[in-house]
Design a protein around this motif. Structure first.
Motif, mmCIF file in Angstrom:
data_model
loop_
_atom_site.group_PDB
_atom_site.id
_atom_site.type_symbol
_atom_site.label_atom_id
_atom_site.label_comp_id
_atom_site.label_asym_id
_atom_site.label_seq_id
_atom_site.Cartn_x
_atom_site.Cartn_y
_atom_site.Cartn_z
ATOM 1 N N PHE A 187 1.067 -1.057 0.023
ATOM 2 C CA PHE A 187 0.089 0.182 0.045
ATOM 3 C C PHE A 187 0.986 1.395 0.048
ATOM 4 O O PHE A 187 1.007 1.824 0.955
ATOM 5 C CB PHE A 187 -0.995 -0.072 1.357
ATOM 6 C CG PHE A 187 -1.536 -1.327 1.525
ATOM 7 C CD1 PHE A 187 -2.473 -1.845 0.654
ATOM 8 C CD2 PHE A 187 -1.264 -2.399 2.388
ATOM 9 C CE1 PHE A 187 -3.228 -3.139 0.865
ATOM 10 C CE2 PHE A 187 -1.836 -3.685 2.633
ATOM 11 C CZ PHE A 187 -2.891 -3.739 1.921
ATOM 12 N N ALA A 188 1.608 1.546 -0.917
ATOM 13 C CA ALA A 188 2.982 2.261 -1.007
ATOM 14 C C ALA A 188 2.423 3.756 -1.057
ATOM 15 O O ALA A 188 3.185 4.750 -0.793
ATOM 16 C CB ALA A 188 3.787 1.978 -2.546
ATOM 17 N N VAL A 190 2.432 7.576 -2.150
ATOM 18 C CA VAL A 190 3.361 8.350 -3.124
ATOM 19 C C VAL A 190 4.785 7.919 -2.767
ATOM 20 O O VAL A 190 5.608 8.568 -3.411
ATOM 21 C CB VAL A 190 3.170 9.854 -2.840
ATOM 22 C CG1 VAL A 190 1.961 10.605 -3.218
ATOM 23 C CG2 VAL A 190 3.628 10.366 -1.475
ATOM 24 N N GLY A 191 4.985 6.908 -1.957
ATOM 25 C CA GLY A 191 6.246 6.040 -1.957
ATOM 26 C C GLY A 191 6.896 6.589 -0.732
ATOM 27 O O GLY A 191 8.313 6.049 -0.650
ATOM 28 N N PRO A 192 6.748 6.846 0.193
ATOM 29 C CA PRO A 192 7.771 7.388 1.248
ATOM 30 C C PRO A 192 8.348 6.200 2.016
ATOM 31 O O PRO A 192 9.405 6.198 2.765
ATOM 32 C CB PRO A 192 6.773 7.883 2.323
ATOM 33 C CG PRO A 192 5.594 7.616 2.218
ATOM 34 C CD PRO A 192 5.347 7.221 0.793
ATOM 35 N N PHE A 193 7.610 4.788 2.084
ATOM 36 C CA PHE A 193 8.415 3.877 2.573
ATOM 37 C C PHE A 193 9.413 3.141 1.544
ATOM 38 O O PHE A 193 10.504 3.041 1.574
ATOM 39 C CB PHE A 193 7.505 2.617 3.068
ATOM 40 C CG PHE A 193 6.883 2.672 4.530
ATOM 41 C CD1 PHE A 193 7.732 2.207 5.614
ATOM 42 C CD2 PHE A 193 5.695 3.207 4.898
ATOM 43 C CE1 PHE A 193 7.098 2.203 6.751
ATOM 44 C CE2 PHE A 193 5.181 3.356 5.917
ATOM 45 C CZ PHE A 193 5.699 2.659 7.014
ATOM 46 N N ALA A 194 8.657 2.959 0.330
ATOM 47 C CA ALA A 194 9.286 2.111 -0.951
ATOM 48 C C ALA A 194 10.599 2.953 -1.395
ATOM 49 O O ALA A 194 11.534 2.575 -1.615
ATOM 50 C CB ALA A 194 8.020 2.392 -2.093
ATOM 51 N N LEU A 195 10.458 4.427 -1.543
ATOM 52 C CA LEU A 195 11.552 4.979 -2.089
ATOM 53 C C LEU A 195 12.717 5.081 -0.993
ATOM 54 O O LEU A 195 13.694 5.048 -1.406
ATOM 55 C CB LEU A 195 11.060 6.469 -2.228
ATOM 56 C CG LEU A 195 10.164 6.298 -3.773
ATOM 57 C CD1 LEU A 195 9.736 7.669 -4.082
ATOM 58 C CD2 LEU A 195 10.992 5.664 -4.971
ATOM 59 N N LEU A 196 12.441 5.120 0.318
ATOM 60 C CA LEU A 196 13.646 5.271 1.035
ATOM 61 C C LEU A 196 14.406 4.061 1.361
ATOM 62 O O LEU A 196 15.391 3.936 1.479
ATOM 63 C CB LEU A 196 12.685 5.689 2.570
ATOM 64 C CG LEU A 196 13.464 5.832 3.959
ATOM 65 C CD1 LEU A 196 14.825 7.144 3.779
ATOM 66 C CD2 LEU A 196 12.932 6.043 5.130
ATOM 67 N N ILE A 197 13.472 3.117 1.141
ATOM 68 C CA ILE A 197 14.146 1.590 1.248
ATOM 69 C C ILE A 197 14.849 1.514 -0.272
ATOM 70 O O ILE A 197 15.900 0.890 -0.034
ATOM 71 C CB ILE A 197 12.850 0.497 1.589
ATOM 72 C CG1 ILE A 197 12.360 0.833 2.823
ATOM 73 C CG2 ILE A 197 13.515 -0.839 1.140
ATOM 74 C CD1 ILE A 197 11.047 -0.038 3.134
#
Ligand code: SAM
Length: 332
Positions: A187-188, A190-197
């Motif tokens: 449940f991404a 605008v990406g604050p978990f996904a892009l940081l990772i």
């Protein structure tokens, strides 16, 4: 100078610890932050054992006795207004809980970077977890550019979910992930978990059902020059076939309904993979109900789980908390 307790942290981690202390209500605003060449000394109020454990999960620090200078009394919204105003700032937009022109003027006077004040007219609602706003002061817009942990995010507050209040949690999870790990963010937004990772070298699959969130997530990947991320628009419920036994970590940041996706998340996890599960739970039973959901999901798949950590992310409403449960999945 006054003698009081403080947290001695490495300079590179100062802002992370300061923010978390503020969230925990343990930062002493009446004293100034001290420093030497390598460390910052953050003045603290009383620290409960739970708060201390929470801080330990962020990184290393020492509890010290130190001399702190008195802080100068800054102009604050509260002082200007003569009462408290509840608001949060995302990029250059302030979001007020109430439609209040005087509070908006006070916010713009104190926070010089704020160009727009809006007020939320609805709660976070619907499948896409968005809100409706009314313009109160400044430039009329709901879009902004927000910085978090060194990354920049284009955000449209009305079209896709975002809150800065999860910043500390995102960093906690990102730090658990190794550069060669494979991660699915179900449940991404605008990406604050996904892009940081992804920025830390892991291979990430980021999914969201909201086309506007996916558009912004793609833009944010470009803006921060991050590849190593596959971005999919679609329903996380459909991921299990394609990504069975695929991920070292699965992130389930949809707290109101994540329980409906537990079996899918456990199928996506590799044997020994870790699921980061979120929920909204009542004060009187913070973890019991959701641990039962996790156990039920696992036994339906014939899997075993091992709970690694239960923690409070933030308070959500009176007597309601946003909680996180990290658990390991062991497949049959
Ligand atoms: N993780 C992001 C963050 O920290 O800002 C967004 C979290 S937001 C609470 C949940 C997101 O899940 C929303 O962007 C919403 O559009 C998305 N969503 C809701 N149901 C979904 C589903 N069935 N499949 C994929 N995404 C979904």
């Amino acid at each position: 100078m006054a003698h009081s307790r403080g947290l001695k942290v490495h300079r590179s981690q100062g802002e992370t610890f300061r923010k978390r202390l503020v969230e925990l209500g343990a930062f002493d605003r009446d004293r100034k932050i001290g420093s030497d060449e390598v460390h910052l000394y953050l003045p603290i109020l009383d620290l409960s054992p739970e708060a201390e454990e929470d801080l330990r999960s962020l990184g290393d620090f020492d509890l010290v006795e130190a001399e702190f200078e008195e802080a100068e009394r800054r102009e604050t919204v509260e002082k200007l207004l003569g009462s408290r105003a509840s608001f949060e700032v995302v990029g250059d937009v302030a979001i007020l809980d109430d439609l209040d022109g005087e509070a908006a003027a006070a916010i713009m006077a104190v926070h010089r970077n704020v160009r727009t004040v809006i007020s939320s007219m609805t709660a976070v609602e619907g499948e896409y977890r968005t809100r409706r706003f009314r313009h109160v002061a400044g430039v009329e817009k709901t879009t902004t550019l927000h910085k978090e942990h060194g990354l920049r995010y284009r955000i449209d507050l009305e079209k896709a979910y975002f809150t800065p209040r999860l910043g500390t949690e995102r960093l906690r999870v990102a730090k658990l992930i190794k550069p060669d790990d494979v991660v699915v963010d179900m449940f991404a937004g605008v990406g604050p978990f996904a892009l940081l990772i992804a920025k830390r070298g892991a291979k990430v699959v980021a999914v969201d059902k909201n086309p506007e969130a996916v558009r912004l997530l793609k833009e944010n990947a470009r803006l921060n020059r991050i590849d190593g991320i596959e971005i999919l628009e679609g329903d996380a419920a459909d991921l299990a076939e394609r990504y069975e036994n695929f991920a070292d970590h699965v992130i389930m940041n949809l707290p109101h309904t994540a329980r409906d996706f537990l079996k899918v998340a456990m199928r996506i996890a590799k044997d020994g993979g870790i699921v980061h599960y979120y929920a909204i739970a009542p004060e009187e039973d913070l973890y019991g109900r959701d641990m039962a959901f996790v156990e039920e999901g696992a036994s339906a798949l014939g899997a075993m789980i091992r709970i690694l950590r239960c923690g409070v992310v933030r308070s959500y409403a009176p007597h309601q908390y946003n909680i996180a449960i990290d658990f390991e999945v062991h497949k049959p």
